[in-house]
Design a protein around this motif. Structure first.
Motif, PDB file in Angstrom:
ATOM      1  N   VAL A   1      -8.929   0.217  -6.741  1.00 13.20           N
ATOM      2  CA  VAL A   1      -8.478  -0.188  -5.314  1.00 13.20           C
ATOM      3  C   VAL A   1     -10.144  -0.638  -5.159  1.00 13.20           C
ATOM      4  CG1 VAL A   1      -9.547   2.422  -3.028  1.00 13.20           C
ATOM      5  CG2 VAL A   1      -8.034   3.046  -5.389  1.00 13.20           C
TER       6      VAL A   1
ATOM      7  N   LEU B   1     -10.038   6.642  -2.508  1.00 13.81           N
ATOM      8  CA  LEU B   1     -11.488   7.127  -1.333  1.00 13.81           C
ATOM      9  C   LEU B   1     -11.742   8.367  -1.021  1.00 13.81           C
ATOM     10  CD1 LEU B   1     -10.346   3.962   1.563  1.00 13.81           C
ATOM     11  CD2 LEU B   1     -11.920   4.033  -0.041  1.00 13.81           C
TER      12      LEU B   1
ATOM     13  N   LEU C   1       0.868  -1.114  -0.323  1.00 14.21           N
ATOM     14  CA  LEU C   1       0.640  -0.150  -0.130  1.00 14.21           C
ATOM     15  C   LEU C   1       0.808   1.454  -0.290  1.00 14.21           C
ATOM     16  CD1 LEU C   1      -2.478  -1.492   2.324  1.00 14.21           C
ATOM     17  CD2 LEU C   1      -2.612  -1.311   0.408  1.00 14.21           C
TER      18      LEU C   1
ATOM     19  N   LEU D   1      -9.968  -4.099  -4.852  1.00 11.00           N
ATOM     20  CA  LEU D   1      -9.328  -4.692  -3.655  1.00 11.00           C
ATOM     21  C   LEU D   1     -10.079  -4.815  -2.965  1.00 11.00           C
ATOM     22  CD1 LEU D   1      -5.977  -1.895  -3.062  1.00 11.00           C
ATOM     23  CD2 LEU D   1      -6.664  -4.096  -3.787  1.00 11.00           C
ATOM     24  N   GLN D   2     -11.214  -4.275  -2.260  1.00  5.22           N
ATOM     25  CA  GLN D   2     -12.727  -4.483  -2.034  1.00  5.22           C
ATOM     26  C   GLN D   2     -12.752  -5.558  -2.033  1.00  5.22           C
ATOM     27  OE1 GLN D   2     -16.133  -2.042  -1.770  1.00  5.22           O
ATOM     28  NE2 GLN D   2     -16.615  -3.625  -3.286  1.00  5.22           N
TER      29      GLN D   2
ATOM     30  N   VAL E   1      -0.727   0.671  -4.685  1.00  5.76           N
ATOM     31  CA  VAL E   1      -2.626   1.085  -4.748  1.00  5.76           C
ATOM     32  C   VAL E   1      -2.445   2.613  -4.088  1.00  5.76           C
ATOM     33  CG1 VAL E   1      -4.358   0.364  -4.506  1.00  5.76           C
ATOM     34  CG2 VAL E   1      -3.078  -1.096  -5.561  1.00  5.76           C
ATOM     35  N   ASP E   2      -2.601   3.329  -4.292  1.00  8.28           N
ATOM     36  CA  ASP E   2      -2.666   4.447  -3.764  1.00  8.28           C
ATOM     37  C   ASP E   2      -4.370   4.565  -3.344  1.00  8.28           C
ATOM     38  OD1 ASP E   2      -3.149   6.907  -2.178  1.00  8.28           O
ATOM     39  OD2 ASP E   2      -2.862   8.239  -4.330  1.00  8.28           O
ATOM     40  N   ILE E   3      -4.562   3.912  -1.865  1.00  4.11           N
ATOM     41  CA  ILE E   3      -6.224   3.377  -1.652  1.00  4.11           C
ATOM     42  C   ILE E   3      -6.306   5.255  -0.591  1.00  4.11           C
ATOM     43  CG2 ILE E   3      -7.033   2.196   0.171  1.00  4.11           C
ATOM     44  CD1 ILE E   3      -5.850  -0.028  -0.038  1.00  4.11           C
ATOM     45  N   SER E   4      -6.056   5.684  -0.482  1.00  3.68           N
ATOM     46  CA  SER E   4      -6.436   6.915   0.195  1.00  3.68           C
ATOM     47  C   SER E   4      -6.796   8.052  -0.531  1.00  3.68           C
ATOM     48  CB  SER E   4      -4.981   7.684   1.198  1.00  3.68           C
ATOM     49  OG  SER E   4      -5.891   8.745   1.828  1.00  3.68           O
TER      50      SER E   4
ATOM     51  N   ALA F   1      -8.670   5.020   5.778  1.00  2.77           N
ATOM     52  CA  ALA F   1      -8.563   5.192   3.961  1.00  2.77           C
ATOM     53  C   ALA F   1      -8.816   3.615   4.222  1.00  2.77           C
ATOM     54  CB  ALA F   1      -7.778   5.259   3.465  1.00  2.77           C
ATOM     55  N   LYS F   2      -7.949   2.723   5.016  1.00  2.00           N
ATOM     56  CA  LYS F   2      -8.050   1.575   5.216  1.00  2.00           C
ATOM     57  C   LYS F   2      -9.439  -0.073   5.928  1.00  2.00           C
ATOM     58  CE  LYS F   2      -5.800  -0.766   8.392  1.00  2.00           C
ATOM     59  NZ  LYS F   2      -5.227  -1.190  10.416  1.00  2.00           N
TER      60      LYS F   2
ATOM     61  N   LEU G   1     -11.872   1.037   3.072  1.00  2.00           N
ATOM     62  CA  LEU G   1     -12.057   0.201   2.036  1.00  2.00           C
ATOM     63  C   LEU G   1     -12.507  -1.194   2.584  1.00  2.00           C
ATOM     64  CD1 LEU G   1     -11.188  -0.250  -0.702  1.00  2.00           C
ATOM     65  CD2 LEU G   1      -9.493  -1.171   0.078  1.00  2.00           C
TER      66      LEU G   1
END
Length: 236
Positions: free
Chosen positions: A229, A42, A8, A232-233, A36-39, A127-128, A131
């Motif tokens: 992103v 989201l 991440l 991943l969910q 992966v830029d999860i933040s 963010a984590k 998600l």
């Protein structure tokens, strides 16, 4: 089956590789290669909720003709509404309901800067959790971080809007006529507080609509970042 560790990448979040590995190890059910830029994803999803859904509430009839968020009368005033209609004042009752929805439409225009600030301050941990949360986790985050500020912004706007859209005069007339009916229990509701809270509820309902779309409908993931992103969910 061999597990592939999720890496991440959120710029400036981690001070060491060990910290990154520790966070990654907490997500055993979400596997993906690469960065992966999860933040960022989201934040984009929440911005979509604001730009695509919340903005609809600021239009004329944005509340009044949207059954999902239309502001109905509180229980105390439902008695007022029914009594007025019984004595032939249905139009006055309709005007009163429309007027409180107009004030909400006016107030929501003040919401965007507060939302933008909350989104900018989202942490990687936020963010984590979002998600891997339920279908309204992002909306819940936004509600928790903005409700107080939004109430403080909405309340005076709604108070002023009551005068601007004529709701104060309409409701003063409604209450006066109702209280003049023999044997009824007199009412003097705090409509500003009630409409403020109902406007807040409406805003978050519309954010939740877009969040659910993005989580469940692949076609709503309109950018490569959203696709990566929320893929991943899908695997959690």
């Amino acid at each position: 089956m061999k597990k592939i560790l999720l890496v991440l990448l959120v710029t400036g979040t981690f001070s060491s590789c060990a910290e990154l590995q520790q966070v990654a190890s907490q997500l055993p059910g979400v596997l993906e290669q690469g960065n992966v830029d999860i933040s960022g994803g989201l934040k984009e999803a929440l911005n979509n909720g604001i730009n695509k859904q919340v903005v609809k509430l600021t239009a004329v009839d944005g509340f009044y003709k949207n059954e999902l968020v239309k502001i109905l009368l509180p229980e105390e005033l439902q008695r007022v509404d029914k009594s007025l209609r019984k004595i032939g004042l249905s139009k006055l009752a309709d005007d009163g309901l429309k007027a409180i929805n107009r004030t909400a439409e006016d107030a929501v225009k003040e919401a965007t800067p507060i939302f933008v600030n909350a989104i900018k301050e989202m942490t990687f941990t936020d963010a984590k959790n979002i998600l891997l949360g339920n279908e309204s986790a992002a909306t819940t985050y936004l509600k928790g971080t903005t409700s107080s500020a939004l109430y403080g912004k909405f309340n005076p706007v709604i108070k002023n809007s009551f005068a601007k859209v004529g709701a104060d005069k309409i409701w003063a007339n409604i209450i006066t006529k109702y209280n003049a009916i023999p044997l009824v229990k007199k009412v003097n509701p705090d409509l500003t507080d009630y409409v403020t809270n109902q406007a807040l509820n409406g805003v978050f309902k519309m954010v939740a609509v877009e969040e659910k779309n993005i989580r469940t409908d692949l076609n709503s993931r309109t950018s490569d970042l959203l696709k990566r992103v929320f893929a991943l969910q899908d695997k959690k």
